[in-house]
Write a protein that holds these residues in place. Structure first.
Motif, PDB file in Angstrom:
ATOM      1  N   SER A   2       0.832  -1.203   0.000  1.00 46.49           N
ATOM      2  CA  SER A   2       0.000   0.000   0.000  1.00 46.49           C
ATOM      3  C   SER A   2       0.868   1.255   0.000  1.00 46.49           C
ATOM      4  O   SER A   2       2.015   1.238   0.438  1.00 46.49           O
ATOM      5  CB  SER A   2      -0.929  -0.010   1.212  1.00 46.49           C
ATOM      6  OG  SER A   2      -0.176  -0.103   2.393  1.00 46.49           O
ATOM      7  N   ALA A  50      -2.865   7.921  -2.743  1.00 44.40           N
ATOM      8  CA  ALA A  50      -2.508   7.181  -1.522  1.00 44.40           C
ATOM      9  C   ALA A  50      -3.602   6.203  -1.120  1.00 44.40           C
ATOM     10  O   ALA A  50      -4.783   6.440  -1.347  1.00 44.40           O
ATOM     11  CB  ALA A  50      -2.250   8.165  -0.386  1.00 44.40           C
ATOM     12  N   ASP A  51      -3.173   5.115  -0.478  1.00 37.88           N
ATOM     13  CA  ASP A  51      -4.109   4.186   0.152  1.00 37.88           C
ATOM     14  C   ASP A  51      -4.389   4.609   1.587  1.00 37.88           C
ATOM     15  O   ASP A  51      -5.450   4.312   2.135  1.00 37.88           O
ATOM     16  CB  ASP A  51      -3.519   2.764   0.161  1.00 37.88           C
ATOM     17  CG  ASP A  51      -3.285   2.247  -1.244  1.00 37.88           C
ATOM     18  OD1 ASP A  51      -4.242   2.238  -2.039  1.00 37.88           O
ATOM     19  OD2 ASP A  51      -2.139   1.856  -1.547  1.00 37.88           O
ATOM     20  N   ALA A  52      -3.423   5.286   2.207  1.00 37.19           N
ATOM     21  CA  ALA A  52      -3.554   5.759   3.588  1.00 37.19           C
ATOM     22  C   ALA A  52      -2.958   7.155   3.698  1.00 37.19           C
ATOM     23  O   ALA A  52      -1.918   7.439   3.104  1.00 37.19           O
ATOM     24  CB  ALA A  52      -2.843   4.815   4.550  1.00 37.19           C
ATOM     25  N   GLN A  83     -12.708  11.665  -3.284  1.00 33.42           N
ATOM     26  CA  GLN A  83     -11.401  11.070  -3.603  1.00 33.42           C
ATOM     27  C   GLN A  83     -10.795  10.276  -2.454  1.00 33.42           C
ATOM     28  O   GLN A  83     -10.043   9.341  -2.688  1.00 33.42           O
ATOM     29  CB  GLN A  83     -10.401  12.161  -3.994  1.00 33.42           C
ATOM     30  CG  GLN A  83     -10.511  12.661  -5.387  1.00 33.42           C
ATOM     31  CD  GLN A  83      -9.398  13.657  -5.697  1.00 33.42           C
ATOM     32  OE1 GLN A  83      -8.493  13.891  -4.891  1.00 33.42           O
ATOM     33  NE2 GLN A  83      -9.471  14.259  -6.864  1.00 33.42           N
ATOM     34  N   TRP A  84     -11.072  10.672  -1.226  1.00 31.87           N
ATOM     35  CA  TRP A  84     -10.438  10.021  -0.081  1.00 31.87           C
ATOM     36  C   TRP A  84     -11.354   9.007   0.599  1.00 31.87           C
ATOM     37  O   TRP A  84     -10.959   8.392   1.593  1.00 31.87           O
ATOM     38  CB  TRP A  84      -9.977  11.055   0.936  1.00 31.87           C
ATOM     39  CG  TRP A  84      -8.946  12.024   0.419  1.00 31.87           C
ATOM     40  CD1 TRP A  84      -8.326  12.009  -0.802  1.00 31.87           C
ATOM     41  CD2 TRP A  84      -8.426  13.147   1.116  1.00 31.87           C
ATOM     42  NE1 TRP A  84      -7.455  13.054  -0.905  1.00 31.87           N
ATOM     43  CE2 TRP A  84      -7.500  13.778   0.257  1.00 31.87           C
ATOM     44  CE3 TRP A  84      -8.651  13.697   2.366  1.00 31.87           C
ATOM     45  CZ2 TRP A  84      -6.796  14.921   0.637  1.00 31.87           C
ATOM     46  CZ3 TRP A  84      -7.965  14.830   2.737  1.00 31.87           C
ATOM     47  CH2 TRP A  84      -7.040  15.433   1.879  1.00 31.87           C
ATOM     48  N   ASP A  86     -13.005   5.843   1.885  1.00 23.52           N
ATOM     49  CA  ASP A  86     -12.517   4.492   2.161  1.00 23.52           C
ATOM     50  C   ASP A  86     -11.000   4.368   2.188  1.00 23.52           C
ATOM     51  O   ASP A  86     -10.478   3.254   2.253  1.00 23.52           O
ATOM     52  CB  ASP A  86     -13.125   3.468   1.197  1.00 23.52           C
ATOM     53  CG  ASP A  86     -14.630   3.346   1.378  1.00 23.52           C
ATOM     54  OD1 ASP A  86     -15.126   3.605   2.498  1.00 23.52           O
ATOM     55  OD2 ASP A  86     -15.323   3.007   0.406  1.00 23.52           O
ATOM     56  N   LYS A  87     -10.276   5.483   2.190  1.00 23.08           N
ATOM     57  CA  LYS A  87      -8.832   5.433   2.434  1.00 23.08           C
ATOM     58  C   LYS A  87      -8.617   5.297   3.943  1.00 23.08           C
ATOM     59  O   LYS A  87      -9.452   5.706   4.742  1.00 23.08           O
ATOM     60  CB  LYS A  87      -8.134   6.715   1.959  1.00 23.08           C
ATOM     61  CG  LYS A  87      -8.081   6.893   0.446  1.00 23.08           C
ATOM     62  CD  LYS A  87      -7.330   8.167   0.098  1.00 23.08           C
ATOM     63  CE  LYS A  87      -7.385   8.466  -1.382  1.00 23.08           C
ATOM     64  NZ  LYS A  87      -6.551   7.594  -2.191  1.00 23.08           N
ATOM     65  N   MET A 118     -13.322   8.469   5.458  1.00 23.08           N
ATOM     66  CA  MET A 118     -12.121   7.640   5.622  1.00 23.08           C
ATOM     67  C   MET A 118     -12.295   6.656   6.793  1.00 23.08           C
ATOM     68  O   MET A 118     -13.245   6.752   7.565  1.00 23.08           O
ATOM     69  CB  MET A 118     -10.906   8.544   5.845  1.00 23.08           C
ATOM     70  CG  MET A 118     -10.660   9.490   4.673  1.00 23.08           C
ATOM     71  SD  MET A 118      -9.357  10.693   4.984  1.00 23.08           S
ATOM     72  CE  MET A 118      -7.929   9.712   4.513  1.00 23.08           C
ATOM     73  N   ALA A 179      -3.364  -0.585   6.504  1.00 25.47           N
ATOM     74  CA  ALA A 179      -3.565  -0.249   5.084  1.00 25.47           C
ATOM     75  C   ALA A 179      -3.311  -1.455   4.189  1.00 25.47           C
ATOM     76  O   ALA A 179      -4.057  -1.695   3.226  1.00 25.47           O
ATOM     77  CB  ALA A 179      -2.671   0.923   4.684  1.00 25.47           C
ATOM     78  N   LYS A 183      -5.946  -3.253   1.675  1.00 27.09           N
ATOM     79  CA  LYS A 183      -5.663  -3.328   0.236  1.00 27.09           C
ATOM     80  C   LYS A 183      -5.779  -4.770  -0.254  1.00 27.09           C
ATOM     81  O   LYS A 183      -6.128  -5.030  -1.397  1.00 27.09           O
ATOM     82  CB  LYS A 183      -4.267  -2.770  -0.053  1.00 27.09           C
ATOM     83  CG  LYS A 183      -4.009  -2.675  -1.544  1.00 27.09           C
ATOM     84  CD  LYS A 183      -2.924  -1.731  -1.863  1.00 27.09           C
ATOM     85  CE  LYS A 183      -2.817  -1.691  -3.377  1.00 27.09           C
ATOM     86  NZ  LYS A 183      -2.071  -0.616  -3.868  1.00 27.09           N
TER      87      LYS A 183
END
Length: 184
Positions: A2, A50-52, A83-84, A86-87, A118, A179, A183
């Motif tokens: 991630s 980013a994933d996190a 855009q963020w 579920d990050k 998030m 993270a 993922k």
């Protein structure tokens, strides 16, 4: 693997040292919010990819710095397009006081993350709160919401306690681990 990003503002270098420790633990990219509250070129795109996202700000007057608040307000553009959502998200802070109302700052970061949809990651460390505990122990300041550190007002960033920086590093590890699990 991630992609973890640490976005932070630091007024005197203490929060930057914390950000570096968090990033070391998470194997993360650092994005500094400048003295005018702006991201460097490509910063918004890096956050979108980013994933996190781990957010950091000093605690000033019981909340985030105005520079971080400017960044938070500007995040309404990624908010609008979700855009963020579920990050993974997490946060950290530093102040001169042992308490210094750091929880209020972490709550501000948490609410920002919730506004974006998030998923918040807690500190995940047991507290060092026994009679035998020492100020340099991991999670001595006892936070569950995110990583916190304390730096005396007359101490430079190089004087930060190793225990606080190790707490930050371990926090970064935890966020990266969560993270990676999300993922899949």
């Amino acid at each position: 693997m991630s992609k973890v990003v640490v976005v932070y503002h630091s007024g005197y270098g203490h929060t930057q040292r914390m950000a570096q420790a968090v990033a070391q633990g998470a194997n993360a990219e650092l994005i500094a919010i400048d003295a005018d509250g702006n991201l460097p070129e490509g910063g918004w795109e890096t956050l979108a990819a980013a994933d996190a996202i781990i957010m950091g700000s000093p605690t000033y007057m019981g909340s985030v710095s105005w520079q971080f608040k400017k960044f938070a307000d500007a995040s309404s553009k990624p908010w609008f397009s979700q855009q963020w959502k579920d990050k993974i998200a997490a946060g950290f802070t530093n102040s001169a006081g042992m308490n210094g109302d750091k929880l209020a700052t972490l709550n501000t970061l948490f609410i920002l993350a919730m506004q974006h949809g998030m998923i918040w990651v807690s500190q995940g460390l047991m507290p060092s709160n026994t009679k035998g505990a020492h100020r340099n122990d991991v999670n001595y300041l006892v936070s569950y919401s995110g990583a916190i550190a304390q730096s005396p007002s007359d101490a430079g960033a190089n004087d930060m306690l190793p225990g606080d920086l190790e707490t930050a590093r371990l926090f970064g590890e935890r966020v990266a681990s969560v993270a990676a699990k999300f993922k899949g």
